[in-house]
Design a protein around this motif. Structure first.
Motif, PDB file in Angstrom:
ATOM      1  N   TYR A  98      18.586  32.860  42.364  1.00 52.18           N
ATOM      2  CA  TYR A  98      19.524  32.566  43.446  1.00 52.18           C
ATOM      3  C   TYR A  98      20.926  32.392  42.886  1.00 52.18           C
ATOM      4  CZ  TYR A  98      15.501  31.539  46.466  1.00 52.18           C
ATOM      5  OH  TYR A  98      14.342  31.632  47.189  1.00 52.18           O
ATOM      6  N   LEU A  99      21.913  32.844  43.636  1.00 57.31           N
ATOM      7  CA  LEU A  99      23.296  32.625  43.237  1.00 57.31           C
ATOM      8  C   LEU A  99      23.610  31.141  43.147  1.00 57.31           C
ATOM      9  CD1 LEU A  99      26.158  33.600  42.598  1.00 57.31           C
ATOM     10  CD2 LEU A  99      26.526  33.886  45.073  1.00 57.31           C
ATOM     11  N   SER A 100      22.933  30.337  43.932  1.00 56.22           N
ATOM     12  CA  SER A 100      23.166  28.884  43.911  1.00 56.22           C
ATOM     13  C   SER A 100      22.943  28.288  42.527  1.00 56.22           C
ATOM     14  CB  SER A 100      22.267  28.172  44.922  1.00 56.22           C
ATOM     15  OG  SER A 100      20.899  28.398  44.632  1.00 56.22           O
ATOM     16  N   GLU A 101      22.127  28.936  41.700  1.00 58.20           N
ATOM     17  CA  GLU A 101      21.885  28.421  40.351  1.00 58.20           C
ATOM     18  C   GLU A 101      23.159  28.480  39.509  1.00 58.20           C
ATOM     19  OE1 GLU A 101      18.117  29.860  38.521  1.00 58.20           O
ATOM     20  OE2 GLU A 101      17.742  30.747  40.490  1.00 58.20           O
ATOM     21  N   ALA A 102      23.977  29.490  39.707  1.00 56.84           N
ATOM     22  CA  ALA A 102      25.259  29.570  38.995  1.00 56.84           C
ATOM     23  C   ALA A 102      26.234  28.535  39.522  1.00 56.84           C
ATOM     24  CB  ALA A 102      25.847  30.977  39.134  1.00 56.84           C
ATOM     25  N   TYR A 103      26.178  28.274  40.821  1.00 54.82           N
ATOM     26  CA  TYR A 103      27.000  27.208  41.409  1.00 54.82           C
ATOM     27  C   TYR A 103      26.595  25.853  40.822  1.00 54.82           C
ATOM     28  CZ  TYR A 103      29.237  29.927  45.182  1.00 54.82           C
ATOM     29  OH  TYR A 103      30.006  30.808  45.912  1.00 54.82           O
ATOM     30  N   ASP A 104      25.288  25.604  40.776  1.00 52.88           N
ATOM     31  CA  ASP A 104      24.793  24.327  40.248  1.00 52.88           C
ATOM     32  C   ASP A 104      25.125  24.155  38.775  1.00 52.88           C
ATOM     33  OD1 ASP A 104      23.718  23.576  42.700  1.00 52.88           O
ATOM     34  OD2 ASP A 104      21.747  24.438  42.260  1.00 52.88           O
ATOM     35  N   ALA A 105      25.124  25.264  38.030  1.00 54.91           N
ATOM     36  CA  ALA A 105      25.465  25.175  36.611  1.00 54.91           C
ATOM     37  C   ALA A 105      26.909  24.759  36.418  1.00 54.91           C
ATOM     38  CB  ALA A 105      25.209  26.522  35.924  1.00 54.91           C
ATOM     39  N   ARG A 106      27.737  25.084  37.389  1.00 50.18           N
ATOM     40  CA  ARG A 106      29.156  24.712  37.322  1.00 50.18           C
ATOM     41  C   ARG A 106      29.375  23.294  37.837  1.00 50.18           C
ATOM     42  NH1 ARG A 106      34.356  27.085  38.184  1.00 50.18           N
ATOM     43  NH2 ARG A 106      35.795  25.319  38.068  1.00 50.18           N
ATOM     44  N   GLU A 107      28.769  22.973  38.965  1.00 46.81           N
ATOM     45  CA  GLU A 107      28.993  21.655  39.574  1.00 46.81           C
ATOM     46  C   GLU A 107      27.847  21.349  40.527  1.00 46.81           C
ATOM     47  OE1 GLU A 107      32.085  19.722  42.818  1.00 46.81           O
ATOM     48  OE2 GLU A 107      32.863  21.182  41.387  1.00 46.81           O
ATOM     49  N   THR A 108      27.208  20.200  40.356  1.00 45.83           N
ATOM     50  CA  THR A 108      26.131  19.809  41.267  1.00 45.83           C
ATOM     51  C   THR A 108      26.736  19.106  42.475  1.00 45.83           C
ATOM     52  OG1 THR A 108      25.837  17.724  40.074  1.00 45.83           O
ATOM     53  CG2 THR A 108      24.432  19.579  39.425  1.00 45.83           C
ATOM     54  N   GLU A 109      26.054  19.245  43.598  1.00 48.77           N
ATOM     55  CA  GLU A 109      26.474  18.608  44.851  1.00 48.77           C
ATOM     56  C   GLU A 109      27.910  18.985  45.230  1.00 48.77           C
ATOM     57  OE1 GLU A 109      25.767  14.428  44.581  1.00 48.77           O
ATOM     58  OE2 GLU A 109      23.619  14.671  44.247  1.00 48.77           O
ATOM     59  N   TYR A 110      28.267  20.245  45.007  1.00 52.25           N
ATOM     60  CA  TYR A 110      29.588  20.735  45.386  1.00 52.25           C
ATOM     61  C   TYR A 110      29.667  20.840  46.908  1.00 52.25           C
ATOM     62  CZ  TYR A 110      26.640  24.831  45.533  1.00 52.25           C
ATOM     63  OH  TYR A 110      25.598  25.681  45.785  1.00 52.25           O
ATOM     64  N   PRO A 111      30.855  20.667  47.474  1.00 53.63           N
ATOM     65  CA  PRO A 111      31.001  20.823  48.922  1.00 53.63           C
ATOM     66  C   PRO A 111      30.977  22.289  49.329  1.00 53.63           C
ATOM     67  CG  PRO A 111      33.126  20.382  47.914  1.00 53.63           C
ATOM     68  CD  PRO A 111      32.106  20.257  46.812  1.00 53.63           C
ATOM     69  N   GLY A 112      30.553  22.543  50.544  1.00 50.65           N
ATOM     70  CA  GLY A 112      30.520  23.919  51.029  1.00 50.65           C
ATOM     71  C   GLY A 112      29.230  24.607  50.644  1.00 50.65           C
ATOM     72  N   GLY A 113      29.094  25.840  51.102  1.00 48.68           N
ATOM     73  CA  GLY A 113      27.876  26.594  50.836  1.00 48.68           C
ATOM     74  C   GLY A 113      28.032  27.555  49.678  1.00 48.68           C
ATOM     75  N   VAL A 114      27.060  28.440  49.577  1.00 42.88           N
ATOM     76  CA  VAL A 114      27.035  29.456  48.521  1.00 42.88           C
ATOM     77  C   VAL A 114      27.562  30.750  49.116  1.00 42.88           C
ATOM     78  CG1 VAL A 114      25.571  30.726  46.925  1.00 42.88           C
ATOM     79  CG2 VAL A 114      25.057  28.338  47.464  1.00 42.88           C
TER      80      VAL A 114
END
Length: 337
Positions: A98-114
């Motif tokens: 999932y693309l969300s895994e790259a988002y999580d690797a950068r910042e957990t609990e970030y605001p907004g969606g993927v």
């Protein structure tokens, strides 16, 4: 669920949030992310108009070897964009599902969606940016050292003020306007947005009546931004988003303009109408709860003569057309060879 371009919708009115990850990849690396061939991966959905801008720009500028491309499944689940089109359901370069895994690797609990487009740093697996408004501008200006020979100038400095003015109106009333109409929850809200869409399209049509391109005599960022909405108009926005005062094919100027761009290398050969229709009609269950995907419209008209050459202009300015589409990136069906 956020889908494309940081869109947010549901029971309340449609809103489009600013990109939370707005770092830039620049020639001088001032944000900590320097332009570097092979370091980054562009993640897109061919369904998403905002992501499609980046795909077109990358192809026109010849950045295919400089930044690799990941194409997400047009159908999302509750974790948003996924790599189920790839073998084993994982992106072959990033190794994630999932693309969300790259988002999580950068910042957990970030605001907004993927959202897409997104650029990921391959060595760290971290998201760099999802700033859909900035990515293509930086491709045109900050990535110049990696452009192909003969790459067009998509954001020429002498025309930037005019380009910015044109795209601001197009963004507000057309690119974003179709979403405001489609996800409206009140009649007045819908009617206001729909009127804005067609008012702006009429203005653009008058502008293009005696000139081949929106700004100057060659393709610029302005044309790319308008095209990605126009190419989806009859297939999804006219019916699905209720933007139905008239079809694109019923406006002689805009229909010819859109076909001209579609038949230009770098535009139509990046379009996947199947992905577009599958995404909008199956993911937006609040609008289309049955998930039924319509058979139409007929697509062969995109390849019919447009006769816009008579207006002059040079598609690539002093540059040249891009080469053939890389084999791994070819779109089946309506994409031009």
């Amino acid at each position: 669920m956020s889908t494309d371009g940081n869109a947010a919708y549901g029971k309340k009115s449609f809103t489009r949030s600013k990109s939370h990850f707005a770092n830039r990849i620049t020639a001088d690396g001032k944000d900590g992310w320097p332009v570097e061939a092979g370091r980054y991966r562009l993640v897109v959905s061919r369904a998403c108009p905002w992501a499609s801008r980046a795909v077109i720009s990358r192809r026109l500028l010849g950045l295919e070897d400089a930044i690799s491309l990941a194409v997400a499944d047009p159908i999302q689940d509750d974790r948003s964009w996924r790599f189920t089109l790839d073998s084993g359901g994982r992106d072959p370069v990033l190794g994630i599902r999932y693309l969300s895994e790259a988002y999580d690797a950068r910042e957990t609990e970030y605001p907004g969606g993927v959202s897409v487009p997104a650029i990921v740093d391959v060595p760290s697996g971290k998201l760099v940016t999802n700033d859909y408004q900035r990515i293509t501008l930086d491709f045109a200006t900050e990535w110049k050292a990696l452009h192909r020979p003969g790459a067009p100038d998509l954001y020429p400095e002498p025309l930037r003020g005019e380009i910015d003015e044109v795209v601001e109106g197009v963004y507000r009333d057309v690119n974003n306007g179709v979403y405001r109409a489609g996800f409206a929850t009140k009649q007045e809200e819908y009617e206001d947005a729909c009127r804005d869409v067609f008012r702006r399209l009429e203005l653009v049509s008058r502008r293009l009546a005696d000139r081949r391109y929106l700004v100057g005599d060659s393709i610029t960022e302005a044309d790319i931004r308008l095209f990605t909405t126009l190419v989806r108009f009859d297939a999804v926005y006219h019916g699905h988003f209720k933007c139905n005062q008239w079809k694109l094919a019923e406006n002689p100027v805009l229909w010819a303009y859109a076909r001209d761009l579609y038949q230009t290398p770098g535009f139509g050969d990046t379009v996947d109408f199947d992905h577009i229709k599958q995404h909008y009609y199956r993911v937006h269950t609040g609008i289309n709860p049955t998930g039924i995907v319509p058979l139409g419209p007929e697509l062969s008209g995109w390849l019919s003569p447009h006769d816009r050459e008579a207006l002059g202009g040079r598609p690539f300015g002093d540059g040249t057309p891009p080469g053939p589409v890389p084999v791994a990136e070819r779109v089946p069906g309506m994409g031009l060879p």
